[in-house]
Design a protein around this motif. Structure first.
Motif, mmCIF file in Angstrom:
data_model
loop_
_atom_site.group_PDB
_atom_site.id
_atom_site.type_symbol
_atom_site.label_atom_id
_atom_site.label_comp_id
_atom_site.label_asym_id
_atom_site.label_seq_id
_atom_site.Cartn_x
_atom_site.Cartn_y
_atom_site.Cartn_z
ATOM 1 N N ASN A 105 9.634 1.224 -6.494
ATOM 2 C CA ASN A 105 8.584 1.604 -7.548
ATOM 3 C C ASN A 105 7.672 2.507 -6.800
ATOM 4 O OD1 ASN A 105 9.689 -0.407 -9.335
ATOM 5 N ND2 ASN A 105 8.670 -2.056 -8.028
ATOM 6 N N SER A 106 6.270 2.497 -7.163
ATOM 7 C CA SER A 106 5.393 3.190 -6.563
ATOM 8 C C SER A 106 4.332 2.052 -6.475
ATOM 9 C CB SER A 106 5.161 4.409 -7.374
ATOM 10 O OG SER A 106 5.302 4.262 -8.788
ATOM 11 N N LEU A 107 3.158 2.699 -5.888
ATOM 12 C CA LEU A 107 2.041 1.712 -5.315
ATOM 13 C C LEU A 107 1.596 0.814 -6.434
ATOM 14 C CD1 LEU A 107 -0.687 2.653 -2.671
ATOM 15 C CD2 LEU A 107 -0.984 0.817 -4.480
ATOM 16 N N THR A 108 0.990 1.324 -7.463
ATOM 17 C CA THR A 108 0.198 0.661 -8.406
ATOM 18 C C THR A 108 1.428 -0.233 -9.149
ATOM 19 O OG1 THR A 108 -1.103 2.423 -8.873
ATOM 20 C CG2 THR A 108 -1.504 0.770 -10.297
ATOM 21 N N VAL A 109 2.478 0.066 -9.410
ATOM 22 C CA VAL A 109 3.364 -0.653 -10.117
ATOM 23 C C VAL A 109 3.628 -2.075 -9.230
ATOM 24 C CG1 VAL A 109 5.761 -1.136 -10.746
ATOM 25 C CG2 VAL A 109 4.606 0.965 -11.348
ATOM 26 N N ALA A 134 -13.230 1.118 -4.635
ATOM 27 C CA ALA A 134 -11.722 1.125 -4.329
ATOM 28 C C ALA A 134 -10.968 2.575 -5.084
ATOM 29 C CB ALA A 134 -11.309 -0.198 -5.092
ATOM 30 N N PHE A 135 -10.101 2.683 -4.536
ATOM 31 C CA PHE A 135 -9.173 3.798 -5.373
ATOM 32 C C PHE A 135 -9.154 3.518 -6.806
ATOM 33 C CE2 PHE A 135 -5.734 6.241 -6.624
ATOM 34 C CZ PHE A 135 -5.542 7.354 -5.792
ATOM 35 N N SER A 136 -9.401 4.344 -7.542
ATOM 36 C CA SER A 136 -9.540 3.726 -9.103
ATOM 37 C C SER A 136 -8.223 3.113 -9.797
ATOM 38 C CB SER A 136 -9.714 5.163 -9.859
ATOM 39 O OG SER A 136 -8.679 6.368 -9.844
ATOM 40 N N SER A 137 -7.206 3.514 -9.230
ATOM 41 C CA SER A 137 -5.774 3.049 -9.594
ATOM 42 C C SER A 137 -5.810 1.552 -9.336
ATOM 43 C CB SER A 137 -4.600 3.354 -9.174
ATOM 44 O OG SER A 137 -3.458 3.140 -9.880
ATOM 45 N N ASP A 138 -6.197 0.969 -8.020
ATOM 46 C CA ASP A 138 -6.228 -0.417 -7.692
ATOM 47 C C ASP A 138 -7.276 -0.921 -8.738
ATOM 48 O OD1 ASP A 138 -5.152 1.075 -5.379
ATOM 49 O OD2 ASP A 138 -5.741 -0.443 -4.185
ATOM 50 N N ARG A 139 -8.599 -0.482 -8.982
ATOM 51 C CA ARG A 139 -9.487 -1.233 -9.664
ATOM 52 C C ARG A 139 -8.952 -1.491 -10.986
ATOM 53 N NH1 ARG A 139 -13.661 -1.963 -12.966
ATOM 54 N NH2 ARG A 139 -15.478 -3.029 -11.968
ATOM 55 N N PHE A 219 -2.852 -6.520 0.808
ATOM 56 C CA PHE A 219 -3.394 -5.313 1.385
ATOM 57 C C PHE A 219 -2.764 -4.056 0.724
ATOM 58 C CE2 PHE A 219 -4.052 -8.373 4.781
ATOM 59 C CZ PHE A 219 -5.554 -8.251 4.817
ATOM 60 N N ASP A 220 -3.579 -3.323 0.455
ATOM 61 C CA ASP A 220 -3.325 -1.964 -0.185
ATOM 62 C C ASP A 220 -3.204 -0.972 1.295
ATOM 63 O OD1 ASP A 220 -2.848 0.788 -0.870
ATOM 64 O OD2 ASP A 220 -4.249 0.412 -2.606
ATOM 65 N N LEU A 221 -1.788 -0.571 1.466
ATOM 66 C CA LEU A 221 -1.803 -0.052 2.677
ATOM 67 C C LEU A 221 -1.361 1.634 2.641
ATOM 68 C CD1 LEU A 221 0.269 -2.760 4.703
ATOM 69 C CD2 LEU A 221 -2.076 -2.209 4.588
ATOM 70 N N ALA A 222 -1.935 2.092 1.470
ATOM 71 C CA ALA A 222 -1.682 3.602 1.348
ATOM 72 C C ALA A 222 -2.168 4.344 2.392
ATOM 73 C CB ALA A 222 -2.359 3.927 -0.205
ATOM 74 N N HIS A 223 -3.192 4.108 2.890
ATOM 75 C CA HIS A 223 -3.670 5.116 3.953
ATOM 76 C C HIS A 223 -3.421 4.383 5.243
ATOM 77 C CE1 HIS A 223 -5.582 7.712 1.148
ATOM 78 N NE2 HIS A 223 -5.583 6.784 0.395
ATOM 79 N N SER A 224 -2.691 3.471 5.441
ATOM 80 C CA SER A 224 -2.292 2.727 6.758
ATOM 81 C C SER A 224 -1.069 3.074 7.169
ATOM 82 C CB SER A 224 -2.600 1.353 6.775
ATOM 83 O OG SER A 224 -3.816 0.927 6.081
ATOM 84 N N TRP A 242 2.154 -0.115 -0.492
ATOM 85 C CA TRP A 242 1.933 1.129 -0.129
ATOM 86 C C TRP A 242 2.789 2.087 -1.106
ATOM 87 C CZ3 TRP A 242 4.418 -2.722 2.819
ATOM 88 C CH2 TRP A 242 5.849 -2.059 3.167
ATOM 89 N N CYS A 243 2.390 3.368 -0.674
ATOM 90 C CA CYS A 243 2.933 4.515 -1.191
ATOM 91 C C CYS A 243 3.636 5.365 0.128
ATOM 92 C CB CYS A 243 2.030 5.589 -2.002
ATOM 93 S SG CYS A 243 0.572 5.984 -1.094
ATOM 94 N N SER A 244 4.684 6.173 -0.405
ATOM 95 C CA SER A 244 5.316 6.617 0.845
ATOM 96 C C SER A 244 4.895 8.368 0.938
ATOM 97 C CB SER A 244 6.806 6.613 0.771
ATOM 98 O OG SER A 244 7.000 5.279 0.508
ATOM 99 N N TYR A 245 4.105 8.782 0.125
ATOM 100 C CA TYR A 245 4.013 10.335 -0.066
ATOM 101 C C TYR A 245 2.834 10.646 0.944
ATOM 102 C CZ TYR A 245 1.486 8.365 -3.767
ATOM 103 O OH TYR A 245 0.531 7.500 -4.654
ATOM 104 N N LYS A 246 2.210 10.114 1.723
ATOM 105 C CA LYS A 246 0.943 10.407 2.446
ATOM 106 C C LYS A 246 1.578 10.533 3.978
ATOM 107 C CE LYS A 246 -2.406 7.975 -0.426
ATOM 108 N NZ LYS A 246 -3.007 8.989 -0.967
ATOM 109 N N TYR A 247 1.348 9.468 4.725
ATOM 110 C CA TYR A 247 1.739 9.712 6.090
ATOM 111 C C TYR A 247 3.020 9.426 6.455
ATOM 112 C CZ TYR A 247 -3.317 9.308 6.893
ATOM 113 O OH TYR A 247 -4.656 9.575 6.923
HETATM 114 C C1 LIG Z 1 -5.371 3.536 -2.059
HETATM 115 C C2 LIG Z 1 -4.661 4.069 -3.074
HETATM 116 N N1 LIG Z 1 -4.312 3.063 -4.062
HETATM 117 C C3 LIG Z 1 -3.542 3.619 -5.146
HETATM 118 C C4 LIG Z 1 -2.975 4.961 -5.331
HETATM 119 C C5 LIG Z 1 -2.126 5.251 -6.443
HETATM 120 O O1 LIG Z 1 -0.837 5.368 -6.021
HETATM 121 P P1 LIG Z 1 0.369 5.497 -7.167
HETATM 122 O O2 LIG Z 1 0.173 6.375 -8.018
HETATM 123 O O3 LIG Z 1 1.581 5.907 -6.092
HETATM 124 O O4 LIG Z 1 0.488 4.207 -7.781
HETATM 125 C C6 LIG Z 1 -3.317 5.744 -4.311
HETATM 126 C C7 LIG Z 1 -2.766 7.174 -4.276
HETATM 127 O O5 LIG Z 1 -2.933 8.094 -3.667
HETATM 128 C C8 LIG Z 1 -4.235 5.277 -3.188
HETATM 129 O O6 LIG Z 1 -4.420 6.035 -2.319
#
Ligand SMILES: Cc1ncc(COP(=O)(O)O)c(C=O)c1O
Length: 436
Positions: A105-109, A134-139, A219-224, A242-247
């Protein structure tokens, strides 16, 4: 010699000594309309394309065109077990045991799927503790989960902010908050690295505090992930996403990842859908044990480990570039990357700090409390900051702007040079000078 000349000479010396310098050539460097290389400092947002991604993707397109449905079984990398190709690389990068990670999937899912298992409000334990800002999607995900359980997000979401006048949240403050709300907490959700400030956290310490209060922690490891070495298994975390499109350089919209500690996978009922932690799981056919999945029987039999949390069959075209990138990580070695990263970001920190008080770095100065990102605030307010950011962009420096007043820059050890850091700092100094 001017300070700028000195910085460039120092950068040159660092670049000459850089044992990882050759990895830059493995990535496509973005260019301006005249064909000149841009100075790309946005790997915290979207990592660069590994050149090998094109070939791996082309192989999948080729298998699709030649084999169509037979590619599931007979492709070069058969699609049915395709996600397994990603597991070893992700385990290494996250410090997880075999069976604790899965690409899906992707992070928020993934966050929603994890909360379906690990946020189970009951009795007095109904609240979620997370960071303010927090990142809006997490909230959104957390607030909607609270509401989905029939509770009021305003009353059940506790958001911990830095103390007044401070930019970051010390772990001690998180421990205090966990202690204060302990018996009411149903989940602690925390970032590995805060997206706006770049502050890195001690995951094991937060996990200990949460567990001490009898509460699961994710933990949300998007940036880790791909930025800092992680020890997820040893941290005791219940889950991570986590997502895989950053680091990780997996490409826009790349397949995300998920960690579930093995103690939960072991405790899960294999042969039924069940309630309670961690039995409660939103399932689909890809979480079914692979040997019997295609019998298509109505009864569910869970795959072992984190694989059981999969729902759908994986997006092969969104996974192939990640495979290319993970191979590069395996060659480069995260420990070596981290050693370079500490130097590279430290170099940037030193150069940018000289521009104080016109700039302020929000990110902790201590390298153990940050990855490669620095978050910079320009004195004088939003308009001034935005003008500086626009001027950097006009000079071919790609960083990003976070409302209301933050410029984020991340020199990435896989592909950035010390010289680029010096060029960035020189450009910033000149722009600030002109704005006087
Ligand atoms: C900390 C954090 N949470 C959530 C997201 C949202 O990710 P996605 O669109 O893959 O669900 C991002 C995207 O950059 C993010 O940096």
């Amino acid at each position: 010699m001017t300070p700028n000349d000195t910085a460039l000479a120092q950068a040159q010396a660092h670049d000459n000594a850089d044992v990882l310098a050759a990895f830059r050539a493995r990535f496509a460097m973005p260019r301006d309309e005249r064909g000149a290389e841009l100075i790309y400092l946005s790997g915290h947002s979207l990592g660069l394309m590994p050149l090998s991604a094109r070939e791996l993707l082309a192989q999948e397109l080729d298998d699709w065109s030649r084999l169509a449905v037979l590619g599931h079984e007979h492709g070069r990398r058969p699609w049915v077990p395709y996600h397994e190709n990603l597991t070893a690389g992700l385990s290494t990068l996250t410090g997880s045991r075999a069976g604790e990670v899965v690409a899906m999937n992707s992070l928020t899912v993934n966050l929603h799927l994890m909360m379906a298992s690990f946020y189970r409000p009951e009795g007095a334990r109904t609240k979620v503790l997370m960071e303010a800002g927090a990142f809006s999607s997490d909230r959104h995900a957390v607030a909607s989960q609270i509401a989905w359980h029939g509770l009021d997000p305003e009353a059940h979401l506790i958001e911990l902010a830095p103390r007044s006048g401070e930019d970051t949240v010390p772990e001690a403050a998180i421990e205090t908050a966990i202690g204060a709300h302990g018996p009411q907490l149903a989940l602690v959700l925390w970032p590995g690295v805060q997206f706006r400030t770049g502050q890195a956290f001690d995951l094991a310490r937060i996990a200990r505090a949460a567990h001490g209060a009898g509460c699961p922690v994710g933990f949300d490891l998007a940036h880790s992930v791909g930025n800092l070495p992680l020890a997820l298994h040893d941290s005791g975390a219940d889950f991570a996403v986590w997502c895989s499109y950053k680091y990780l350089n997996g490409g826009p919209g790349a397949i995300g990842g998920c960690f579930v500690h093995e103690r939960h996978a072991r405790a899960q009922p294999r042969t039924r859908h069940a309630g309670g932690i961690p039995g409660a799981r939103l399932t689909g056919w890809w979480g079914h044990e692979s040997e019997t999945r295609f019998l298509m029987e109505p009864a569910f039999r869970a795959a072992a480990g984190a694989d059981a949390w999969q729902v759908s069959n994986p997006p092969i075209l969104a996974a192939a570039p990640l495979l290319a990138s993970l191979a590069i990580f395996a060659e480069a070695d995260l420990a070596r990357l981290r050693a370079k990263s500490v130097l590279l970001t430290g170099f940037m920190d030193t150069l940018v700090r000289r521009l104080a008080p016109r700039v302020h770095i929000l990110t902790p100065a201590d390298s153990t409390q940050r990855g490669c990102q620095l978050s910079i605030r320009i004195a004088g307010g939003t308009q001034r900051g935005r003008a500086v950011f626009d001027a950097l962009t006009a000079r071919g420096i790609i960083c990003d702007w976070r409302t209301p007043d933050i410029i984020r820059v991340a020199p990435v050890p896989l592909y950035n040079r010390f010289a680029e850091v010096a060029q960035f700092a020189t450009a910033l100094a000149e722009i600030l000078e002109r704005q006087q």
